[in-house]
Write a protein that holds these residues in place. Structure first.
Motif, short mmCIF file in Angstrom:
data_model
loop_
_atom_site.label_atom_id
_atom_site.label_comp_id
_atom_site.label_asym_id
_atom_site.label_seq_id
_atom_site.Cartn_x
_atom_site.Cartn_y
_atom_site.Cartn_z
N ASP B 230 0.82 -1.21 0.00
CA ASP B 230 0.00 0.00 0.00
C ASP B 230 0.86 1.26 0.00
OD1 ASP B 230 -2.66 -0.42 -0.33
OD2 ASP B 230 -3.22 0.46 1.60
N THR B 253 -2.10 -6.78 -8.25
CA THR B 253 -3.23 -5.91 -8.54
C THR B 253 -3.25 -4.71 -7.59
OG1 THR B 253 -5.64 -5.75 -8.65
CG2 THR B 253 -4.74 -7.28 -7.02
N ILE B 254 -3.76 -3.60 -8.09
CA ILE B 254 -3.92 -2.44 -7.22
C ILE B 254 -5.31 -2.45 -6.60
CG2 ILE B 254 -4.86 -0.79 -8.93
CD1 ILE B 254 -2.71 1.19 -7.66
N ARG B 255 -6.13 -3.40 -7.05
CA ARG B 255 -7.53 -3.38 -6.64
C ARG B 255 -7.74 -3.63 -5.15
NH1 ARG B 255 -8.63 0.13 -9.46
NH2 ARG B 255 -9.05 -0.16 -11.67
N SER B 257 -5.80 -2.42 -2.89
CA SER B 257 -5.10 -1.39 -2.13
C SER B 257 -5.98 -0.18 -1.89
CB SER B 257 -3.85 -0.94 -2.88
OG SER B 257 -4.17 0.10 -3.78
N SER B 260 -6.90 2.09 -5.08
CA SER B 260 -7.63 1.51 -6.20
C SER B 260 -8.43 2.56 -6.97
CB SER B 260 -8.56 0.42 -5.67
OG SER B 260 -9.26 -0.16 -6.73
N ASP B 261 -9.08 3.47 -6.22
CA ASP B 261 -9.93 4.49 -6.85
C ASP B 261 -9.17 5.46 -7.74
OD1 ASP B 261 -11.95 3.35 -5.52
OD2 ASP B 261 -12.12 4.91 -3.98
N TYR B 263 -7.10 4.78 -9.97
CA TYR B 263 -6.69 4.17 -11.24
C TYR B 263 -7.86 3.59 -12.01
CZ TYR B 263 -1.95 4.59 -9.54
OH TYR B 263 -0.77 5.10 -9.08
N GLU B 265 -8.73 0.75 -14.95
CA GLU B 265 -8.12 -0.44 -15.51
C GLU B 265 -8.04 -0.30 -17.02
OE1 GLU B 265 -8.66 -4.39 -13.44
OE2 GLU B 265 -10.15 -4.43 -15.04
N TYR B 273 -2.71 -0.21 -15.57
CA TYR B 273 -3.66 0.74 -14.97
C TYR B 273 -3.28 2.16 -15.40
CZ TYR B 273 -4.50 -3.29 -11.95
OH TYR B 273 -4.78 -4.54 -11.49
#
Lengths: 194, 326
Positions: B230, B253-255, B257, B260-261, B263, B265, B273
């Motif tokens: 993170d 994945t950044i999802r 973390s 996430s918002d 980026y 996809e 991303y």
């Protein structure tokens, strides 16, 4: 409950053997299962679809830092080692191949032994190399349970033989007896299907 | 004595070892994923005939050369040229067209290890006629890996695989154009180094690289725990221009973390991303590492050099004609 996770290692002939076990397990099976299956390049893509069709468990490639869930069968993704962490998550690595393999069964089993101690069941299935034998040994040393596919009936006996030579297996079983034994160990009724 | 009976001790010992390394040498591995670190410690124990991790702690504290060996073990990472050819294909087809209009392009390869990916990137940039207006900042915490990266000399053995990867990645030349084969080694075409800067940077401790258009950090974050992941995502978010691209390894994945918002996809399977316009909330921003010149780590000292270097290079880049040269 004594057991918290199952790890399975299989190589040549392993897909059929894995299916033989996994198809007998119910969707709400109470443990997470992590699997290293040495694969030929061309089977990689269809593998998940193939297993999903026939297995009631949730089948997926393991994701980095994923929390272990029961009823899930996690496959090591191609070209990554799969490891278990103390906090009940999975992690991946691109460290060099072990026993010429990435994923390597030893890497998964040794990390599972470290993370789960006596609460893990390690299962070595058919294969034409000796990957997994050191990992199974570690599981035994830490008080876990070792099951090895019967080399006499296994499609490829080398890997079971290497595992049996490396450590004293708790059970040496034909592949279709293994799910039943796991159920017995878990005091669970395993739904038997063909 | 059966030390496997003392597994809880082992975890304690690993914790103490990582604390000792941080306190003594300023390398912070405390937030690394434990299982892999443990494997590497055990490898060093078996090579050096050390029975307990406690023994490693003692050696690390009193024996610097031993520590350097252990550090070498920690930083080993296997990489290859054009690993995941589909990813490089996607860079060519999707990412480059979106950034080719820029007058100059700044790319950060974070955790570049021994550099194979950096050269792969330079090759496709050149083939897409973008390299002359690009600067690649390649960083790693390991001086040893960086030295190899800078040199660009690799074993000859995997070249066949690299060549196959290159073709799969959409290569338009003969891969052999990019290296000179010697008996055991392949020497990368030195002209590929023209727009590269290699520098020490520790993602676990060091700060932001500003104004990047593209960040590649592939198969590095899998070695970190969620907290450190993170933190690094925060670092990347801060370092990327709006609309800049972030490329992760195929299983990262950044999802999951906190960022996430920030980026969108672009390509799910290739883990590409794009930084969107969503501002980073203050709460998260406060958690972020900030570059200060007072780093105590070795990496910190070097990053100051690199910042000056970056400014100098920026200056040069801005002086270049903003067209697709070559």
């Amino acid at each position: 409950m004594k057991y918290e996770a199952i790890v399975i290692g299989a190589s040549a002939g392993g897909l059929d053997a894995l299916k033989a076990i996994a198809t007998q397990l119910p969707a709400d099976f109470t443990l997470p299962i992590a699997v290293v299956l040495h694969l030929h390049r061309n089977t990689k893509n269809e593998l998940i679809a193939l297993l999903k069709r026939e297995v009631r468990l949730t089948v997926k490639y393991a994701e980095d830092k994923e929390k272990l869930k029961h009823g899930c069968l996690y496959l090591a993704p191609p070209d990554y080692h799969l490891l278990m962490e103390d906090d009940r998550t999975l992690s991946l690595s691109v460290d060099e191949p072990v026993n010429y393999s990435r994923p390597s069964i030893d890497v998964l089993f040794e990390s599972a032994a470290d993370a789960f101690g006596k609460h893990v069941i390690g299962i070595i299935l058919t294969g034409a190399n000796s990957d997994g034998s050191l990992g199974l040994k570690r599981i035994k040393e830490r008080g876990g349970t070792a099951i090895v596919e019967n080399p006499q009936s296994a499609q490829y006996p080398e890997m079971p033989l290497a595992a049996i030579a490396a450590t004293e297996a708790d059970y040496i079983l034909d592949v279709d007896e293994i799910a039943g034994k796991v159920g017995e160990l878990l005091r669970l009724d395993i739904c038997k299907t063909s | 004595m059966d030390y496997y009976d003392n597994d809880d001790n082992e975890n304690l010992e690993v914790t103490l070892l990582l604390e000792a390394i941080n306190a003594k040498y300023g390398y912070d591995f405390r937030s690394y994923a434990r299982a892999s670190i443990k494997r590497r410690i055990k490898h060093r124990m078996s090579v050096s005939g050390i029975k307990k991790i406690t023994g490693v702690i003692e050696r690390v504290i009193y024996d610097r050369p031993f520590f350097m060996e252990l550090l070498g073990d920690f930083s080993i990472s296997t990489t290859e040229m054009f690993r995941d050819p589909d990813f490089f294909q996607a860079l060519r087809k999707t990412v480059f067209p979106a950034i080719q209009h820029l007058p100059f392009i700044k790319i950060w390869v974070a955790g570049c290890s021994t550099g194979e990916e950096v050269y792969s990137l330079a090759i496709i940039l050149r083939e897409e006629k973008l390299y002359d207006k690009t600067m690649i900042y390649a960083t790693d915490y390991s001086e040893k890996s960086l030295a190899t990266a800078k040199e660009g000399v690799y074993g000859i053995k995997p070249i066949k695989k690299y060549a196959a990867n290159y073709i799969h990645a959409g290569g338009i030349q003969s891969f052999s154009d990019y290296f000179t084969a010697k008996t055991d080694t392949a020497v990368i075409d030195q002209s590929l180094r023209q727009n590269m800067v290699f520098s020490i940077h520790n993602l676990a401790a060091d700060g932001v690289f500003g104004e990047m258009n593209l960040i590649l950090c592939r198969n590095v974050l899998i070695y970190f725990n969620r907290e450190l992941q993170d933190k690094v995502f925060g670092l990347f978010t801060e370092s990327l221009e709006e609309g800049g691209y972030l490329c992760l390894g195929s299983k990262e994945t950044i999802r999951l973390s906190a960022f996430s918002d920030n980026y969108d996809e672009v390509l799910k399977d290739e883990k590409i991303y794009r930084r969107n316009t969503t501002p980073v909330s203050d709460a998260k921003a406060n958690d972020k590492p900030v570059v200060t010149p007072e780093f105590v780590t070795k990496g910190g000292e070097l990053i100051r050099d690199v910042k000056a270097k970056m400014e100098e290079l920026d200056h040069l880049l801005r002086g270049l004609p903003g067209k697709d040269a070559v």
